[in-house]
Scaffold this motif. Structure first.
Motif, PDB file in Angstrom:
ATOM      1  N   GLN A  29      36.883  39.582  23.313  1.00  0.00           N
ATOM      2  CA  GLN A  29      36.894  40.429  24.338  1.00  0.00           C
ATOM      3  C   GLN A  29      37.441  39.781  25.817  1.00  0.00           C
ATOM      4  OE1 GLN A  29      33.179  42.276  25.984  1.00  0.00           O
ATOM      5  NE2 GLN A  29      33.856  44.137  24.856  1.00  0.00           N
ATOM      6  N   ARG A  31      38.249  40.769  29.807  1.00  0.00           N
ATOM      7  CA  ARG A  31      38.077  41.724  30.993  1.00  0.00           C
ATOM      8  C   ARG A  31      38.883  41.171  32.181  1.00  0.00           C
ATOM      9  NH1 ARG A  31      32.484  41.939  32.867  1.00  0.00           N
ATOM     10  NH2 ARG A  31      32.937  40.181  34.173  1.00  0.00           N
ATOM     11  N   SER A  35      40.225  46.149  33.753  1.00  0.00           N
ATOM     12  CA  SER A  35      40.452  46.735  32.190  1.00  0.00           C
ATOM     13  C   SER A  35      39.758  46.020  31.263  1.00  0.00           C
ATOM     14  CB  SER A  35      41.937  46.904  31.871  1.00  0.00           C
ATOM     15  OG  SER A  35      42.518  45.863  31.977  1.00  0.00           O
ATOM     16  N   ARG A  36      39.205  46.237  30.254  1.00  0.00           N
ATOM     17  CA  ARG A  36      38.695  45.473  29.293  1.00  0.00           C
ATOM     18  C   ARG A  36      39.215  46.014  27.808  1.00  0.00           C
ATOM     19  NH1 ARG A  36      33.071  47.342  29.440  1.00  0.00           N
ATOM     20  NH2 ARG A  36      33.498  48.944  27.602  1.00  0.00           N
ATOM     21  N   THR A  75      30.621  43.390  25.785  1.00  0.00           N
ATOM     22  CA  THR A  75      30.136  44.605  26.427  1.00  0.00           C
ATOM     23  C   THR A  75      30.492  46.049  25.724  1.00  0.00           C
ATOM     24  OG1 THR A  75      30.609  43.354  28.671  1.00  0.00           O
ATOM     25  CG2 THR A  75      30.376  45.729  28.659  1.00  0.00           C
TER      26      THR A  75
END
Length: 168
Positions: A29, A31, A35-36, A75
Motif C-alpha cells: 500500500q 499513500r 491518493s492511496r 488502511t
C-alpha cells in the motif's frame, strides 16, 4: 489503458495482509499526494523487496527519519489497482532515496515473452531510507505472523488442525 503512478514524496509505503493465516492475501500500500493505492502481491515478492532494502541500507548511514509506530498497518479499504509482477529496485544517491518500480503482471506468450507490454500498469515511487527500513521490518513481521511450523515435520500448521505426516 494502463495505470501509471509516479510519486517523488511518499507518505506511506507498507505491506500487510487480509485474511487469516493459511488464507492470507498480501498487499503493498502506497499513500502519496492525497491518493492511496494498493497492489496485490505474493509473500515472496514482499520478502524479496525487504531483503533488497536491507542489503541497500546496510551500505548506507543509518536513517534519521522513521515512520510512527503503528502507522505501518494497511488502511481500509484495500482495493488493488493491479497484481504485482516485475519489480525494479535501486538507490538514487542524488536525492538519497530508494527507487521502486512496480509493474503489473502481464500476459506472456508460449515462449515466456511479454504480450502487450505497453498496457501493463506501473507504479514508480521514491522512499526515504527510514521508510525503506520501516518497510523491511514490517514485511518481516507480517511474514512471520503467518502459520506456525510443526515441530515434527516443519510444515505450516493450519488453524483448524494439522495432519502431520510424521505422526502416524
Amino acid at each position: 489503458m494502463s495505470i501509471f503512478h509516479e510519486f517523488d514524496d511518499v507518505d506511506k509505503f507498507t505491506v500487510g495482509t487480509v485474511g487469516r493465516p493459511g488464507d492470507r492475501t498480501f498487499f503493498l500500500q502506497i499513500r502519496a499526494e492525497g491518493s492511496r493505492i494498493a497492489l496485490k502481491c505474493e509473500k515472496q515478492q514482499a520478502a524479496a523487496i525487504a531483503q533488497y532494502l536491507d542489503k541497500v541500507l546496510a551500505d548506507l548511514p543509518p536513517a534519521e527519519d522513521r515512520p510512527i509506530a503503528g502507522a505501518m498497518e494497511l488502511t481500509a479499504p484495500v482495493e488493488p489497482v493491479f497484481v504485482l509482477g516485475p519489480i525494479g529496485l535501486g538507490y538514487d544517491r542524488s536525492n538519497d532515496k530508494v527507487l521502486l518500480q512496480l509493474e503489473e503482471v502481464g500476459e506472456v506468450d508460449e515462449n515466456g515473452e511479454p504480450v502487450d507490454d505497453e498496457n501493463r500498469g506501473h507504479v514508480r515511487i521514491y522512499i526515504t531510507r527510514g521508510q525503506a527500513a520501516a518497510f523491511a521490518k514490517q514485511a518481516s513481521n507480517v511474514i512471520e505472523s503467518g502459520r506456525a511450523e510443526c515441530t515434527w515435520c516443519g510444515n505450516p500448521m493450519d488453524p483448524d488442525g494439522h495432519a502431520c505426516p510424521r505422526m502416524n
